[in-house]
Scaffold this active site. Sequence first.
Site, PDB file in Angstrom:
ATOM      1  CE1 TYR A  25      -0.564  -4.489   7.796  1.00 52.31           C
ATOM      2  CE2 TYR A  25      -2.498  -5.086   6.520  1.00 52.31           C
ATOM      3  CZ  TYR A  25      -1.850  -4.998   7.727  1.00 52.31           C
ATOM      4  OH  TYR A  25      -2.477  -5.428   8.871  1.00 52.31           O
ATOM      5  CG  HIS A  26      -0.751   0.647   0.418  1.00 53.66           C
ATOM      6  ND1 HIS A  26      -1.871   1.391   0.105  1.00 53.66           N
ATOM      7  CD2 HIS A  26      -1.073  -0.627   0.116  1.00 53.66           C
ATOM      8  CE1 HIS A  26      -2.819   0.601  -0.358  1.00 53.66           C
ATOM      9  NE2 HIS A  26      -2.368  -0.639  -0.362  1.00 53.66           N
ATOM     10  CB  ALA A  27       5.577   1.005   4.110  1.00 56.13           C
ATOM     11  CG  ASP A  33       2.096   2.121   5.393  1.00 54.85           C
ATOM     12  OD1 ASP A  33       1.494   1.946   4.308  1.00 54.85           O
ATOM     13  OD2 ASP A  33       2.197   1.237   6.258  1.00 54.85           O
TER      14      ASP A  33
END
Length: 660
Positions: free
Chosen positions: A597-599, A383
């Site tokens: 919040y890009h996992a 992430d």
Amino acid sequence: MGIQTEQVKFRKFSRTKFVKKLQRWHTNFSPAHDPDLKTSKLRLEITVLVLTVAAAILLCGQFGSSKDFDAMFRSRFSYFGDDITDGDEFDYIVVGAGAAGSAVAARLALAGKHVLLVEAGGDPNILTKIPRASLALGNSFLDWSYDTLPNEKSCLASKGRRCRFTRGRCLGGSTSINYMMYTRGHREDYDFNISGWTWKDIEPYFLKYEGLQDLNLLPKSSAAYHNTSGVVSIGYFGDSGNPWHKRIIEGMTSLNFPYNPDVNAESQIGVSKVLGFTSGGERVSTAKAYLELEGVQRNLKIAKNTQCTGVIIDENNTARGVTVSRSANETLRLYAKNEVVLSAGTIGSAQLLMLSGVGLKEHLREFGIPVKADLSVGNEMSDHVLPLVNIKVDHDAISASNPLSIGLKGIEALQWLTTRTGPMTSNSLTDVTAFLNSNCYNFTLKRLVNDRPECAIPNLQFIYAYVHKGVANIAHTFSDSFLPIAGEVLEQTISANDESSFIVISPVIMRPKSRGWMRLASSDPLVPPAINPNYLSEESDVKEMVEAIKIIEQMVETPIYKKYNASIHRLKISGCPDVDKNGYWECYVRHMTNSVYHAVGTAAIGRVVDERLRVKGIKNLRVGDASVLPHLPRGNTAAAIIAIGERLADFLLQDQWLSR
Ligand SMILES: Cc1cc2nc3c(=O)[nH]c(=O)nc-3n(C[C@H](O)[C@H](O)[C@H](O)COP(=O)(O)OP(=O)(O)OC[C@H]3O[C@@H](n4cnc5c(N)ncnc54)[C@H](O)[C@@H]3O)c2cc1C
């Protein structure tokens, strides 16, 4: 039966939590609790704001055309929803109406397939449409509001040493609550070392969906990199009216960052005003872009507020359909003649795979789940992560709680409601961004030098936000969990923000080495899984963050920042060295960590799914969403994940045609 009993518990728990929140709100505002009446005054001011907006809405209804009113309140906010009954059968079932799922479902429906789209959340509300409101949507009821497991290496200033892990839960998924930045990353990011996965293979899908509105505002050379006729409208945000917009760009150019007019063209490097998932002053979520397309509704059923609880896999390891739950007393079995597609996101899809018997066998056995395929689902999660760095600036003497400031916000809200113009059409300073390779920054010369080929590949992205004087206090008064920090750090932040506005500069590490995982916490599908992103477990990630802060230290010394008395807010943190001592910044970043919040990566191509996104060892089951990316793109993720959705739709249609 077991599942149904747990559902009742889950619902009761939510209601109790809500009532407790209401009680706390009243207690916090009672004069007895607040003898100096400071918060009571704040309550009055907030009430004035709410009334102003309500009046604006009513006025609009009264004097705006009825078409505007309808558009404002109904057609754009409520998508078609359909009744489903136990045993229903479709050609395809797609789980999750987010970035990828909306694209897959709509493309299949447009190709004449009978499709069911299952979404745990409901309609996105009016706030999701307002670009300026995007920072307020996390931690709301549109968010799954996951917390990570407590840890000792990151997010140490957050409550319980848990990092916030926001994920959208409504039609459009995270694209209905995200910050709308449109960046594709670097071409190299799409070389997965797997047949059929290079930039050349994925680029056509980026172009297929792109509906760029503002090509005329880009250099001529950009034309080759864009499409103006795709279904997802992309454009520039409106004018935020914030003078720091220009000043930030000036500060970066003083450090020799080139101004880059198009990060999605030849080079990513430099400071830019980025394009966004926005058009006509509104957010463009994938729900808006795909589910509103003409012709989609004919073949697509949407089951809203319906949580998928597992995939039905038969004794021949073939996916037959899904189980879903809409209320405490109901579990339905729905069937797919062709295939089931999981697009429930990095967490949701991995959880559903495990619940259905696809995962690490030891882990599944722990929960008594029969193993269908022994695959490393949930591993290797990565992430984007950043430290929040607050820069105090002299900018606006009026506090956010001042009636004048509140009145202005009311007018801005009215302007947006009636005309979709004004500062609310901007996501504040978030559309300014900068990409760089920090190895190409010369600290002695105080310049980005970009003097060798590796300099074209960024390892850092700076993202900016603006926190108006007094806003932290108001936000915290609304909800004690609104801000992602707690304790002494929260107190210092609120009192510094009571004195001055903040430019929040967040340096994002593009390719963190730390890897995390997610696992089931229970065999009950309604219990959130255990998430351990393991942020900053690798020292090299900390080193990159600290290097970025050293660049920010030089940035605040540039003339434009000096002019406004900018200074980094050096928090005093118990257990950290003093602010001017060695090791302070290393300790700081471990406290002020925040997810971007890009996992990605929990069901990666190669490990869990093959090159056509088929789950290994299971027939008729595919995954298409952020979970299949083996590593992060060097940029924001939504653009890439929509392209994955588009590509998966092609795979499904081509493979079905071949099998006839
Ligand atoms: C706060 C925030 C800010 C961001 N900012 C940006 C940005 O500025 N630019 C950018 O490019 N990216 C941004 N992102 C990232 C981007 O939005 C996501 O990477 C992308 O949306 C992920 O797509 P997805 O399809 O994998 O999942 P999602 O878009 O999250 O969709 C998954 C969907 O599945 C549903 N679902 C999950 N489990 C179930 C279940 N069991 N049953 C039924 N439905 C289920 C969810 O409710 C959701 O609707 C941001 C994300 C967040 C959360």
